[in-house]
Design an enzyme around this catalytic site. Structure first.
Site, mmCIF file in Angstrom:
data_model
loop_
_atom_site.group_PDB
_atom_site.id
_atom_site.type_symbol
_atom_site.label_atom_id
_atom_site.label_comp_id
_atom_site.label_asym_id
_atom_site.label_seq_id
_atom_site.Cartn_x
_atom_site.Cartn_y
_atom_site.Cartn_z
ATOM 1 N N GLU A 50 0.864 -1.175 0.000
ATOM 2 C CA GLU A 50 0.000 0.000 0.000
ATOM 3 C C GLU A 50 0.895 1.217 0.000
ATOM 4 O OE1 GLU A 50 -3.755 -1.565 2.663
ATOM 5 O OE2 GLU A 50 -2.728 0.273 3.248
ATOM 6 N N ASP A 61 -5.918 9.971 9.685
ATOM 7 C CA ASP A 61 -4.604 9.477 10.065
ATOM 8 C C ASP A 61 -4.059 10.144 11.313
ATOM 9 O OD1 ASP A 61 -3.781 7.468 8.083
ATOM 10 O OD2 ASP A 61 -4.171 9.088 6.673
#
Lengths: 272, 406
Positions: A50, A61
């Site tokens: 990824e 995040d």
């Protein structure tokens, strides 16, 4: 359509082991080092790569991945360069699935159609776009599926049985189960809950389920690999990048190796 | 501008939360069930007369509504054109329009059984309003505020703390309002069970732009009624400052279908629209993109990375704008203009001297446009400017720029 992701998970199923999915940010800390990091990931034990597309405002995040994005942007990373990184990686590696993960705005600004065309050409296999829930499928998910890319969706502890069918309807490749309520890299997953939720989600989909958010060690990975089809490690790798930098925040000779060592360690946990 | 004009400008958003192409629900999956829950709860509350009655009671007795519609006689004389009225939302409890929306959202949070309130704030006005309402109802309150803004707006930080709120600095990114919003969203993702996110402007994922607009529309409804009482007719033009755009939307929305009313939203031009990062005019100097849950006009670079805006006013330097404004701009129902730091500062000073009102730097931008516009209009032109906040919080900034040591 069959992508490298589908092929990979089918092969792993035969082998009878879970996948190790590794996340690093594209261009962190710079283009060259970033390429070196991903080139070494498959050998270190990564089954799926990824690649984070940096964004100034990554709302799902934690501090580690946000800082990585800002480092990459500071070193001049752009969407074009992220796609070029994949192109460069593909020169030597034709098999390892590559998933681009990030937020919608940089894709939208790049132009959805052009992005899908360029991503496919570069050798991207799937997309994870955090701020595109199924309610916004017309934006990118449907066009991506048409372009032959997997659209991998996040399922979370708040994805209840009522909501699950909508979440999985247009999902392909695999399902990324977010194991904690919160942002990346902060809380550790509660293993009992993970097990129950993976089992519950399996009643809604035949797709492989990979578990991530907060996975840091080989032991955690090992425990999760028992119940899931894959384990995603992100913040821990990004932290390894950060810890290897010099005082000016630049890459050192240790940077790529530090990431590869950690991946090797966790890979042992996953396949144990 | 080529779109066919709709029968009504007041029917949005649609069931997907869209105003034309703007708005929507661009959030992480974790938040999606919460946003759907909020949408339903708001629909139910809207249909329940007892909710509106309770809100009206608090607006009257706690906030101090209706706020006056004041004829600014000396400013009118000075400019020599249009007859200028101020909608005096700076006289509300806590000194700005923000409390109108906060009262609505906190009552809704109570109705939903939420036990903890979070908010983001830029200049601190929304944070103070949220802390105030939370104190009133005994709810724990966490306010996220950019580290840079905490430094710029110390009095408001202290106010929030006096009111019992916890102020958490947003240390990531550019450490201003947009980062405070990111942090609040992160908190919400981690505390989905019991937490209500009280957004301060007409932005964010659906239903926030609609909900905040509805709560702020009390400004425009009152203005309409008051103008009918004073002048026997509707105003000819409305002027309001725009950061996210909540005070402007509150004034504009009830008038959208009154086609004779010209509408002006004034963005912050900072050092000038021609500068790359020196302004905060999302519509005038930005383009459509996706941030904080909605599609709207944003300040960003060619790669889709968000650019931090600049304005003398900490309440206007947000790099986006509410999606309904983006739509009103595209279809041409409202005009979006801008005023620089300098123009706002001189409007600020003029208002102090001519009207005995110290405006916040946000409405000083609206006033700067009034100063440009009013002299070009006839004396029977009725103009309403939203005086959406008072300037006590800004005296330090202004003193600093004028070279005065306090």
């Amino acid at each position: 359509m069959t992508t490298r992701i589908d092929v990979k998970f089918a092969a792993l199923k035969k082998e009878g082991r879970a996948a190790l999915v590794t996340f690093v940010t594209a261009g962190d800390p710079d283009y060259k080092t970033s390429l070196k990091i991903i080139e070494g990931l498959p050998k270190a034990g990564a089954d799926v790569i990824e690649f984070g597309m940096p964004f100034t405002d990554p709302m799902a995040d934690g501090p580690a991945i946000q800082a990585a994005g800002l480092r990459a942007l500071k070193s001049g990373q752009t969407m074009k360069k992220t796609l070029k990184l994949v192109t460069d990686f593909r020169k030597k590696d034709k098999e390892t699935p590559v998933v681009l993960m990030g937020y919608y705005n940089p894709i939208y600004v790049y132009g959805v159609e052009k992005f899908l065309e360029d991503a496919k050409k570069a050798g991207v296999d799937g997309l994870i776009v955090v701020d595109l829930p199924p309610e916004e499928d017309d934006e990118l998910c449907i066009p991506a599926l048409k372009a032959g890319l997997n659209f991998i969706r996040l399922a979370t502890p708040t994805t209840d049985d009522k909501r699950a069918p909508a979440v999985f309807r247009n999902t392909s490749g695999f399902v990324y189960y977010v194991s904690v309520l919160g942002i990346t890299g902060t809380k550790a997953p509660d293993l009992k809950n993970v097990k129950a939720n993976v089992k519950r989600l399996k009643t809604h989909t035949l797709l492989p389920i990979c578990v991530g958010f907060g996975v840091k060690s080989a032991d955690q990975a090992k425990a999760i690999a028992k119940d899931a089809d894959g384990v995603v490690v992100g913040s821990a790798l990004v932290n390894a990048v950060a810890a290897s930098l010099n005082k000016q925040g630049k890459a050192t000779a240790k940077t790529a190796g530090a990431v590869h060592r950690l991946v090797k360690d966790i890979a042992r946990g996953v396949s144990a | 501008m080529n779109n066919i004009e709709p029968n009504s400008f007041r029917t949005g958003p649609d069931e997907k939360g869209l105003f034309g192409i703007y708005g929507g629900r661009f959030v992480a999956e974790t938040l999606m069930p919460l946003i759907l829950e909020l949408e339903q709860a708001y629909k139910d509350a809207k249909a329940d007369p007892s909710f509106q009655k309770e809100l009206d009671g608090f607006l009257e007795h706690y906030v101090g509504r209706p706020s006056p519609l004041y004829f600014a006689e000396r400013l009118t004389e000075h400019l020599g054109g249009a007859k200028i009225y101020f909608k005096r939302d700076e006289l509300n409890h806590t000194g700005a329009h923000k409390i109108n929306n906060v009262m609505g959202q906190i009552l809704l949070a109570r109705r939903m059984g939420k036990k903890r309130i979070i908010a983001e704030t830029g200049a601190g006005q929304h944070g103070v309003a949220t802390a105030t309402a939370c104190a009133r109802f005994g709810l724990p309150c966490v306010v996220y505020m950019g580290e840079v803004d905490i430094e710029r707006q110390k009095p408001n930080v202290f106010r929030m703390k006096l009111l019992g709120a916890e102020v958490i600095p947003a240390k990531s990114g550019s450490r201003t309002l947009k980062d405070a919003l990111n942090e609040a969203l992160r908190d919400w993702v981690a505390n989905v069970e019991d937490t209500f996110y009280c957004i301060g402007t007409v932005a964010g994922p659906h239903p926030y732009p609609e909900m905040v607009r509805d709560f702020q529309s009390v400004i425009g409804r009152e203005t309409k009624r008051q103008m009918m009482e004073r002048e026997g007719r509707l105003p000819d033009s409305l002027v309001a400052a725009i950061g996210g755009g909540s005070n402007a939307m509150g004034l504009f929305h009830p008038f959208l279908d009154d086609r004779s009313v010209a509408i002006y939203g004034v963005e912050a031009a900072g050092h000038g629209i021609h500068t790359k990062t020196g302004h905060a005019a999302s519509i005038t100097g930005g383009r459509p993109g996706i941030l904080h849950g909605n599609r709207t006009y944003l300040l960003m670079d060619d790669d889709g990375q968000i650019i931090e805006g600049h304005s003398i006013s900490a309440g206007l330097d947000y790099p986006g704008i509410g999606p309904e404004h983006a739509w009103l701009h595209d279809i041409g129902r409202a005009n979006y203009v801008s005023a620089t730091d300098k123009e706002a500062l001189s409007a600020f000073q003029l208002c102090c001297k001519l009207e005995g009102i110290i405006p916040a730097l946000e409405p000083a931008h609206a006033l700067a446009h009034v100063i440009k516009l009013a002299p070009t209009l006839p004396k029977d032109h009725l103009m309403v400017m939203n005086m959406c906040g008072r300037g006590d919080k800004d005296i330090f900034t202004v003193a600093d720029i004028l070279g005065v040591k306090l």
